[in-house]
Design a protein around this motif. Structure first.
Motif, PDB file in Angstrom:
ATOM      1  N   UNK A   3       6.055   8.944  -2.509  1.00 45.58           N
ATOM      2  CA  UNK A   3       5.642  10.345  -2.662  1.00 45.58           C
ATOM      3  C   UNK A   3       4.503  10.488  -3.666  1.00 45.58           C
ATOM      4  N   UNK A   4       4.471   9.629  -4.659  1.00 42.25           N
ATOM      5  CA  UNK A   4       3.410   9.666  -5.671  1.00 42.25           C
ATOM      6  C   UNK A   4       2.056   9.260  -5.100  1.00 42.25           C
ATOM      7  N   UNK A   5       2.038   8.647  -3.919  1.00 43.60           N
ATOM      8  CA  UNK A   5       0.768   8.221  -3.317  1.00 43.60           C
ATOM      9  C   UNK A   5       0.105   9.325  -2.491  1.00 43.60           C
ATOM     10  N   UNK A   6       0.714  10.508  -2.445  1.00 43.87           N
ATOM     11  CA  UNK A   6       0.177  11.557  -1.586  1.00 43.87           C
ATOM     12  C   UNK A   6      -1.276  11.868  -1.916  1.00 43.87           C
ATOM     13  N   UNK A   7      -2.107  11.843  -0.889  1.00 38.63           N
ATOM     14  CA  UNK A   7      -3.531  12.149  -1.032  1.00 38.63           C
ATOM     15  C   UNK A   7      -3.747  13.655  -0.915  1.00 38.63           C
ATOM     16  N   UNK A   8      -4.957  14.105  -1.190  1.00 38.32           N
ATOM     17  CA  UNK A   8      -5.255  15.531  -1.132  1.00 38.32           C
ATOM     18  C   UNK A   8      -5.076  16.134   0.259  1.00 38.32           C
ATOM     19  N   UNK A   9      -5.173  15.295   1.303  1.00 37.80           N
ATOM     20  CA  UNK A   9      -4.981  15.802   2.669  1.00 37.80           C
ATOM     21  C   UNK A   9      -3.517  15.741   3.089  1.00 37.80           C
ATOM     22  N   UNK A  10      -2.609  15.325   2.176  1.00 36.96           N
ATOM     23  CA  UNK A  10      -1.194  15.273   2.478  1.00 36.96           C
ATOM     24  C   UNK A  10      -0.712  13.929   2.971  1.00 36.96           C
ATOM     25  N   UNK A  11      -1.615  12.999   3.206  1.00 35.02           N
ATOM     26  CA  UNK A  11      -1.257  11.673   3.731  1.00 35.02           C
ATOM     27  C   UNK A  11      -0.578  10.838   2.651  1.00 35.02           C
ATOM     28  N   UNK A  12       0.422  10.057   3.048  1.00 31.85           N
ATOM     29  CA  UNK A  12       1.122   9.156   2.138  1.00 31.85           C
ATOM     30  C   UNK A  12       0.813   7.709   2.500  1.00 31.85           C
ATOM     31  N   UNK A  45       0.796  -1.215   0.000  1.00 30.59           N
ATOM     32  CA  UNK A  45       0.000   0.000   0.000  1.00 30.59           C
ATOM     33  C   UNK A  45       0.831   1.268   0.000  1.00 30.59           C
ATOM     34  N   UNK A  46       2.113   1.134   0.259  1.00 28.73           N
ATOM     35  CA  UNK A  46       2.990   2.310   0.246  1.00 28.73           C
ATOM     36  C   UNK A  46       3.292   2.771  -1.173  1.00 28.73           C
TER      37      UNK A  46
END
Length: 131
Positions: free
Chosen positions: A119-128, A76-77
């Motif tokens: 880093x490419x998994x960053x969500x709109x809230x900033x979560x990775x 999931x990372x």
């Protein structure tokens, strides 16, 4: 043997964090006792180089072969739709540090691949990483 709290605090290294003086009305902190060195500024030799070589050829350097949590396409990372475990960031920090200290290009390239994918998994809230 007991020691008075005030005596301990006055003689402890905790005082290094306190201002030297406030005569001008501005707080002046003591300079840092240690400075952080840039990666590659020091090259390990002797016993330390041997230990790092053991780490490189041991579990840390080969953990992707051993742990199912470190399968690049399945974690999931790197793919937030999958489950993930905290083993990846803990391993990656040590693995990357090993690459910087030893200068091994394979480890550095692999670390960069992992870091860029995370880093490419960053969500709109900033979560990775995994949800």
């Amino acid at each position: 043997m007991s020691i008075r709290r005030r005596t301990f605090l006055q003689s402890s290294s905790a005082l290094a964090l306190l201002p030297l003086h406030q005569a001008t009305g501005q707080v002046q902190l003591r300079p840092a006792a240690l400075q952080r060195l840039a990666p590659g500024a020091v090259k390990p030799t002797g016993w330390l180089a041997t230990q790092l070589d053991h780490q490189f050829h041991g579990l840390n350097g080969r953990f992707q072969e051993v742990s199912h949590y470190l399968q690049f396409a399945d974690t999931g990372w790197t793919n937030p739709a999958n489950d993930g475990w905290e083993e990846v960031p803990y391993w990656l920090r040590g693995y990357g540090d090993l690459g910087y200290v030893t200068g091994d290009s394979r480890v550095l390239t692999d670390t960069e691949r992992w870091v860029n994918a995370v880093l490419a998994t960053q969500a709109s809230d900033g979560y990775f990483g995994p949800a």
